[in-house]
Structures are given as C-alpha cells and as structure tokens.
Design a protein around this motif. Structure first.
Motif, mmCIF file in Angstrom:
data_model
loop_
_atom_site.group_PDB
_atom_site.id
_atom_site.type_symbol
_atom_site.label_atom_id
_atom_site.label_comp_id
_atom_site.label_asym_id
_atom_site.label_seq_id
_atom_site.Cartn_x
_atom_site.Cartn_y
_atom_site.Cartn_z
ATOM 1 N N ASP A 163 10.394 1.816 -4.240
ATOM 2 C CA ASP A 163 9.502 0.659 -4.090
ATOM 3 C C ASP A 163 9.489 -0.720 -5.350
ATOM 4 O O ASP A 163 11.300 -0.415 -6.030
ATOM 5 C CB ASP A 163 8.005 1.426 -3.941
ATOM 6 N N GLY A 192 2.617 1.968 5.064
ATOM 7 C CA GLY A 192 2.089 1.099 3.430
ATOM 8 C C GLY A 192 2.895 0.261 3.042
ATOM 9 O O GLY A 192 2.796 -1.223 2.090
ATOM 10 N N PHE A 193 4.387 0.359 3.844
ATOM 11 C CA PHE A 193 5.875 -0.780 2.786
ATOM 12 C C PHE A 193 6.354 -1.501 3.968
ATOM 13 O O PHE A 193 6.150 -1.339 5.294
ATOM 14 C CB PHE A 193 6.563 0.131 2.502
ATOM 15 N N GLU A 215 9.430 -3.753 -0.453
ATOM 16 C CA GLU A 215 8.589 -4.153 -0.100
ATOM 17 C C GLU A 215 7.126 -3.547 0.031
ATOM 18 O O GLU A 215 6.608 -3.665 0.795
ATOM 19 C CB GLU A 215 8.610 -5.333 0.130
ATOM 20 N N GLU A 216 6.167 -3.836 -0.565
ATOM 21 C CA GLU A 216 4.845 -3.043 -0.074
ATOM 22 C C GLU A 216 4.260 -3.687 0.220
ATOM 23 O O GLU A 216 4.053 -5.212 -0.041
ATOM 24 C CB GLU A 216 3.998 -2.784 -1.752
ATOM 25 N N ASN A 271 -0.239 -3.395 3.036
ATOM 26 C CA ASN A 271 -1.013 -3.478 3.198
ATOM 27 C C ASN A 271 -0.877 -2.880 4.250
ATOM 28 O O ASN A 271 -0.791 -2.842 5.027
ATOM 29 C CB ASN A 271 -2.009 -4.814 2.729
ATOM 30 N N LYS A 313 0.090 8.189 1.143
ATOM 31 C CA LYS A 313 -0.983 7.670 -0.335
ATOM 32 C C LYS A 313 -2.193 7.980 -0.543
ATOM 33 O O LYS A 313 -1.999 7.675 -1.694
ATOM 34 C CB LYS A 313 -0.335 6.205 0.081
#
Length: 943
Positions: free
Chosen positions: A28, A74-75, A94-95, A97, A126
């Motif tokens: 990440d 989530g990424f 890149e994270e 949402n 997660k």
C-alpha cells in the motif's frame, strides 16, 4: 532419429520462449505488504495472488507485451504493462474507500457498492482482520442497521429492520449460494455450523425485502458469505485462539477456537481445498428467576410462581377445583404451581462446534468455466431459545453441492440434511422429570389434604401453603443424586412431550437454482433470467412434525428476470435503472409475484441518489405448516390445509357425556378441529362472567382461524452514498407495510357439538335452567366445556391487522490524525402499529428504536502494529415471544484489539477483549447475561 530429436529440440525452444515470468511485490502507499492481492493477465483467467509478504510470481504461456491487472479490496485497481520476460513489477496500490468495494448480492452481478440500487452492507478481508470481536461473525454487529441477538456463546442470530427472533425465518443466510438453514428448524443456526474464518472471502448483507431475486423468505434481509476459491487463494493458513469467558453466574471458563485451511492449485485446470474448525467453551448461564408472568415474588413468597429459567413450575392447578367436592369449601380459590428445576441443573452449558468442508474445482479449458463439488459437515452443542428453551446437543448438519458456472451463468444443486442428535426441550424436561418422581395428580393429592390439615390446626393461609408444599415435596429427586440422574436420562431419551423431552429428526431439503446473464449478448441493457426449485422432506418421526405416519414432502418453484440499464444523461449525470420480477409457486399456496424497481442517479462520480420499491413474501415455515406437538398444556399444530389428514388423537370422554349425551367412551379428533370447529380460549372465563350480556349470541367466541398463507411486505426506500471532502456518507430511509402477518392463536376444540350452531342467546350463567332453552349443539358444547371434554390448541394463522414499520440508518467514516480510521453510524427503527387497539396481537418487533455504533483504529500505528476499538449502544426495548415477554434494558459494549504482524513467521498475533467494561447485558428476554471474552489469537499465512 536425428531429425526427430531436432524437431523436439525446436519445439522445446518454442515452449520455453512462450513462457513468461513476471514477479514483484504488492504494497500500500505506506509500504505495508498486501497479502492476497489479485494479479491477473488482462483478457485471460491466468493469475495468482500475493503471499503474506506481498510477493508474487506469475508464469504464463504468453509473449510480452501484455498487461496485468492488480486489485485488492479497498484499494484502487492498477493495470501495468509487462514488456519483457523475468520482469520485476512492484506495485503500490492507493487506498480507496468503502464506496469502491465490489458487491454481487444486490443485483446478482458485480458492481461497485457506490452504484448498488439498494442498501447493502459489506464485511471484507480487511474488516475481518481488524475486527475486535472474538470472531468475524460477531463483527457483523458493528455494521449499521444490523442486529445480532445472542442466544448463547456459539449461536447468534442476525436480523435487520425489526421483527427479530432467534428462530429467524424472515432472514436468509447463504454460504456460497447454499441456504444453510437446518431443515428441521427452517432457520439458520448462526455460524455454529458455518464457515471457518480463514476461508471467508467476503460477507454481504441486504437489509429488507429481497424476494424479487431470491424468492421466498428473503423477507426482512439476506446474508451472503463467499469463501475463497483455491484457484485464487492457495496455500495453508490457520489460526488458534485461546482465552476465557467471564460471567457472574458462570464464573471464569476457558475457550478454544482453532481453524485450518488447506488449498492447492494443482494446475490451471484443477484445484482443491479443505477446511476444519473447532470451538469449545461454556455458554452464558441463564439464571433469570423472576416470575415469568411478572406477577412478582419468589418461590417462597408466591404459591403460583413460574420462574423464567425454572422448568416444571409451569404445572399449575386450582386446588379448590382439584379437590373432591366435600373438601372444596375448606380450600381457597387459588392456583398453586409445582416446584421446578433451575436451568443450570438441567444442562451442562457445554458450547461446542466442530465443522469441516472440502471442495474440488475443475476448469476443463483453463478459463472461467468451472465445475465444482463442495461438501460440508458440522456438529455442535448449544442452547437455543424459541417457543421453548432447547438444549441442542450433538446436532448434525451436512450439505453437498454440485455447481457449473462461469462469469455469465451458474447452475447448482445441493442437498441439506440434519439430525437432531441428543437435542431436548427444557420446558418439557422439567414437568416430565417431576412426573418421574411423583405424578402431578399424586403431588396435588398430597398437597391438598396437608393444606386442609394445617388450616384446621390453626395455621394461617401462608403457613398452610408452606407446610403443604413441604409435605408434597418429601422425597423429591435432587440434582446430583443417582435417582435424579436416572430420571433425567429417561426423560431426555424419550420422545413425546407427555412423557419425554427428546427430539428426533432426519429432515432434508433438495434445492436447485440457475441464473444466466445476457450482458455479453445484448448491448442495450444487462438482462438476467433465473429460477429455483426446492423440495422439503420433513422426517421427525412424529417428535416435531405431524409425520408419525411417514415423511412430509412438498415443493416450491420460482422464476425471475432482471433488466438493468445505465444511461449517461450528460458529462456529470448518470442514471441507472433496474427492474426485476419473480414468479413463485408453492404447491401449498397460490402463486405470488415479487417486483422490484429502482433508479439511481450518479453526480460527478461522487454522489449517488437512489430510490426503490420492492416487495417480498415469506412462505410459512416448516413448523408453522406441519408442527404436531402434544404437550400437557395443549397441542401445537401447524396451519397447513392438510394438517387434519396428518395429525389425529383419541381422547377419553367424560362419564357425564356418556351417561347423559350418549357419547362414546372415546372420540377421535384431528388437528383440523382447531381450524374448523373451535372456540377462542377465553370462552371458558367469559361464560362464567356474571356481567355477561345474556342477549349476546356468542358468535364472538367462535375461533376457527384460517389456515396459513404467505406473509407479504411492500418496501419503499430512499438512499444516498457519496464522498464530501474527506467524509464518506451512506444513508437510507425506508417504510415497510406488512400484510397477512403470521401469528399464533390459542383455541379449544370441543370433542362434540358443532360450533357453527353455537348460540348463547338467553343463556344466563347464574341460572342453570337456561341451558334447556338452547339448541342441541350449544348444550353439548357447554357440557364439553363443563366436563373438560375439549382439547386446547396453539394454532398458526394470518392476522387481518396491518403492520407497518419505518426507519433510517446513516454511517459517516473518515480518516483523522494522519491516517486513523474513524467511523460512526446510527440506526432508527420504529413499529407503526397501535398496540392499545390490539392488545392480544404480538408483532414481536423486538428491536430498539435507537442504536449507535462507532469504531476507531489504525492498521499501522507503528511498524507491524495496529489496533481497533469499537463501541455500540442500544436503546431499551420490549421483547415479545411465545417463550415470554420482558423488557431488555439499554446497554453499551466496548470491544478492543491490538495486533502485531510477524513477517518472518508470516503470522499475526492479536490480543483482544469483548465487553471490555464487563457490564453484563442481554439482548432477549430469557437468555443468559452476556459477559466478557478475553482472547489471544495467532493467525498464520492468512491471505
């Protein structure tokens, strides 16, 4: 020969040249490795996943250049071009949402949760790793709009939008497409026999009606659990959790939870996996000794005491009525109950779950076309509360599925079978255990003369009751004695609730369903069609159902279609329309149509507004249809129209009726009498009411409830999902309207006399001679009531009352203090029903008006160290059920965990606690107080 060797050499060189290897590491944006990231060659099904350290290696039979697609829940997805063999490609994701996460359940096709046409909650890898709860299933409680009612340590029941119950047959739970409801019970047993934690890929929950796509019983919500496919997630992973549970009543007790997953991809065509899980602990002791009817007092102060978690003291009789006529003037007109046994003396509270599953996966052409066989078995012990308290012991459930699928279709069939094991009902065990020592008739036969003797000797009424109980209790079997244990074994191994408490069952469900997505064939819209077929085979050997003459079989079928169309209105506005329709037909009921219509508008790819209407229905459960239980307090019968053909009993007729009415010594009565020739239970008291209107014709006393039919719901919903600066917002409001609400009705069916001719005009309860002026049927029914020539039934039927509910939920999440995750949600639920106008109707809404939940944490507080804290608060609410009614006080719970990654061992250590503040609480009337859990877990190589 040399020529052949040259050809082989050339061929080998070609094959060698065609093989390209690419490797690297997935991290990440903080440098933290991302284990389990998917790396797929664009345009093919060839791919792999990163290991615990984020490393991957992928070899394909394809020449560069080509592209690989790297994704992780989530990424943000990245696509990278590979230009040479043995190229190292390190990827930093890149994270994103939670709005970017992909869900399948809402439309039966992958789509961003941001664009989902209805409310959907997701719990992914997660969230599973970061949950502070003792296991992933408990962690679902932190989602907005989700209730988890804790029955015991290993049995939790999920519910959404009200009308909660532990036997929640308004909520469906699917594991890899299989309904894991136990056939005998017709509702899921939580995760008692479900998935092991290391095999969970994701969990999705659709609150509200979902019948348009998922058919019957997807009424108040549906939960989807997906496991990891061994083609994508291979290797060995496992976990060990050790800790203690703390409860004031039970003390400190050890618990152990272990699981292992073994998966191997043998080739691009064949893969397999095996999972095993074992949990052992001590259930929460149930020690509520309040009077169940809320009259008050204890056994010492209340002669008719009926404790909540005491069994056998529900045996009660009026001692004046029970005495010979010559002694009745010496006795007060009061009810006296027997002395029962506490629940802690009738069960060992051993909580255990043993489960295993395995799967064989075959891709004959090494693409997305897959054939899979999956098998699951599980056994366990726990305490369950429905209409009674059950000790579920050595319950066994198995499932077997065969499925053919690719990205556009699936066809699956599976069978679910259960065995009750050594399960028994505590409410039946108590009274029949007392009978083993001394029959109810003998007990009152000792009590009554002892009471009379004490009063004649000058004792007060209270003193006489105490003395009489002491005499009647002489020789009682006490827990721990050989006599008690022998009687206990006899009752718990005997079926038939007039003498025993054991349940026997070997029921099955046969289910098949299919779906095809024409998205690749039709350009103007995405069209799906599908259907399902299910057959129930109920086989309880007469211990639960009216099946003593053989198994009960019935079937249901459904077909559906969905059309989904996305329209670009302009550069900033997109419109997504979804329409679904499903047709269902059970052989027991008329056909039913379930529509769903939704519209969603996306603004600047940051805001999504949605509106939907959907309908749902619930077929009556197996027990609501075909239960047939004869108990000392009455008979429970299902509401299927053919119940009378399946359940009948011979009943003795009083000597009065034989001598004066010409009735035989016994009469056969079928369960149909409860629905075609019955009176409301209240008629007994009303007939002796001196203030009763003598001109009333008595029609209001006729019961004859209707046979059951499906419940129906119409649901309207508005919602918003979006990103405003650094805040992610997800909100919705809904209104539900229910028709034909299923409920219980208690009636009595006289052994003779036609209730359709029941006419009390001119009847005066103070003038016995007035009976002579009534018609023959009325005279016979009155005689039947007077001489107890009737049978009491608890029936199932649909209420004519309309029940509505409405509510709202909102969640806001963001990052604060340089990367800390902070989220909070609020849920509001309200029953729209006038209880005062319908005091005898129980909706069992069983949901607080207000709930608040929040979490705070960071996956990388320091290198390899993370934490999470979650808190939830529930408003007080009133719990209604056939077991008992009572207030559930407001409570708040704090859970916390700290985790430490050990890369060199490919493992994670977690230390956690649930109910950290040790404020014991309960979520339903009659269950044990929920204490605290402290645990340490070690998870190895969980990708």
């Amino acid at each position: 020969m040399k020529t052949i060797l040259k050809l082989f050499t050339m061929l080998f060189c070609v094959v060698s040249f065609a093989q390209t290897t690419v490797k690297g590491k997935i991290t990440d944006n903080t440098g933290l490795p991302l284990p389990g990231a998917n790396i797929v060659v664009v345009g093919t099904s060839s791919g792999t996943v990163s290991d615990f350290d984020g490393n991957y290696s992928l070899t394909v039979e394809q020449d560069p250049p080509f592209s690989i697609r790297v994704s992780y829940t989530g990424f943000q997805v990245q696509t990278i071009e590979v230009t040479a063999n043995n190229q190292t490609v390190d990827v930093t994701l890149e994270e994103g949402n939670e709005l970017d996460e992909v869900v399948i359940s809402a439309s039966r096709t992958p789509e961003r949760i941001f664009e989902s046409p209805v409310t959907v909650e997701r719990f992914g890898l997660k969230e599973i790793k970061n949950t502070a709860s003792a296991d992933f299933y408990d962690g679902l409680e932190n989602l907005k709009g989700i209730d988890i009612n804790t029955n015991s340590l290993t049995f939790k029941s999920i519910n959404t939008r009200g009308f909660a119950a532990f036997g929640n047959n308004r909520f469906v739970q699917l594991v890899d497409g299989m309904d894991n409801s136990a056939p005998a019970l017709n509702f899921p047993l939580g995760n008692l026999l479900g998935m092991t934690e290391t095999d969970v890929q994701s969990v999705e929950i659709l609150p509200g009606a979902s019948s348009a796509l998922y058919g019957a019983n997807a009424f108040n919500g549906i939960l989807f659990m997906r496991s990891k496919n061994p083609f994508d997630h291979s290797g060995i992973s496992g976990y060990v959790k050790r800790g203690i549970t703390l409860q004031e009543a039970a003390g400190d007790n050890d618990f152990t939870d272990v699981g292992i997953r073994m998966a191997y991809k043998f080739s691009d065509k064949f893969a397999a996996k095996v999972n095993f899980g074992y949990l052992k602990g001590t259930d929460w002791y149930a020690t509520n000794y309040d009077d169940k009817d809320r009259v008050g007092g204890t056994r010492e102060s209340n002669i008719n005491y009926d404790g909540v978690n005491i069994y056998g003291d529900n045996v009660s009789t009026n001692i004046r009525d029970a005495a010979p006529a010559q002694f009745q003037p010496l006795l007060p007109d009061v009810n006296v109950s027997r002395t029962g046994y506490a629940e802690v003396d009738l069960t060992d509270y051993n909580a255990e779950s043993v489960k295993a599953d395995w799967g064989l996966y075959y891709r004959p052409w090494a693409n997305d076309f897959e054939i899979q066989y999956v098998g699951k078995i599980g056994t366990g012990s726990t305490v369950y509360q429905g209409a009674q308290r059950y000790r579920i012991d050595n319950f066994f459930l198995q499932q077997h599925k065969l499925e053919i699928k690719n990205d556009n279709f699936f066809v699956r069939g599976y069978i679910t079978a259960d065995k009750a094991g050594d399960t028994y009902i505590l409410d039946a065990l108590g009274p029949n255990l007392l009978q083993q020592w001394k029959s109810h008739e003998d007990w009152y036969g000792d009590y009554i003369p002892a009471f009379i003797g004490a009063t004649l000797g000058g004792a007060t009424e209270a003193e006489a009751h105490a003395a009489a109980r002491q005499v009647a209790e002489t020789g009682r079997y006490e827990p721990g004695t050989p006599e008690f244990q022998q009687a206990y074994e006899t009752v718990t191994n005997t079926t038939g609730f007039l003498e025993g408490s054991a349940i026997r069952d070997n029921s099955k469900i046969y289910h098949g369903d299919a779906n095809y997505n024409f998205g690749d064939m039709v350009e103007f819209a995405e069209i799906q069609v599908g259907g399902s077929y299910r057959t129930y085979k109920l086989n309880s050997f007469g211990s639960i159902y009216a099946d003593e003459n053989g198994p009960i079989l019935y079937s249901e079928i459904g077909v559906y279609s969905q059309l989904q169309k996305s329209i670009e209105l302009n550069e900033t506005l997109d419109l997504k329309l979804t329409g679904s329709m499903r047709y269902d037909k059970s052989e027991l009921f008329d056909a039913f149509l379930s529509p769903r219509i939704s519209a969603a508008i996306t603004v600047n790819d940051n805001h999504n507004f949605r509106a939907s209407f959907q309908s749902g229905f619930r077929n009556p459960s197996t027990q609501e249809l075909y239960i047939g239980l004869e108990t000392a307090l009455g008979t429970l019968v299902g509401g299927a129209s053919d119940i009378g053909d399946r359940f009948e009993r011979d009943y003795s007729v009083s000597q009065f009726a034989q001598n004066n009415l010409g009735q035989p010594s016994s009469i056969t009565q079928t369960a149909a009498a409860a629905y075609t020739n019955s009176l409301f239970r209240s008629v007994e008291g009303e007939l002796t009411n001196e203030n009763r209107d003598v001109n009333s014709n008595g029609r209001e006393f006729i019961g004859n409830p209707n046979y059951v039919k499906p419940e129906k719901v119409s649901s309207f919903e508005l919602g918003y999902r979006g990103k405003i600066k650094s805040f992610i917002i997800d909100a919705s409001v809904y209104y539900n309207s229910y028709n034909d609400f299923l409920s219980n009705e208690t009636v009595i069916a006289p052994l003779y006399g036609n209730v359709e001719n029941f006419d009390l005009t001119g009847y005066d309860p103070n003038n016995p001679a007035s009976v002579g002026g009534l018609n023959s049927d009325t005279q016979q029914i009155l005689a039947a009531l007077e001489n107890e020539d009737f049978n009491g039934y608890q029936t199932y039927t649909n209420s004519e009352e309309k029940v509505n509910s409405y509510g709202a939920a909102i969640q806001i999440s963001t990052k604060v203090f340089d990367g800390f995750d902070l989220s909070a949600n609020y849920t509001y639920a309200k029953l729209d029903f006038d209880v005062n106008k319908n005091p005898d109707f129980r909706t069992s809404f069983n949901t607080p008006d207000h709930k608040v939940k929040a979490s705070f944490g960071k996956t990388e507080l320091f290198k390899n160290l993370g934490f999470n804290v979650s808190w939830r608060w529930s408003d007080n609410y009133f719990w209604e059920s056939s077991f008992g009614d009572g207030e559930v006080p407001a409570f708040h719970v704090l859970d916390a965990q700290v985790n430490f990654r050990i890369p060199s061992f490919k493992s994670t250590l977690k230390v956690g606690a649930t109910n950290l503040l040790q404020d014991e609480y309960f979520t339903a009337f009659g269950t044990g107080f929920i204490g605290s859990q402290y645990y340490v877990s070690w998870t190895i190589n969980n990708l």
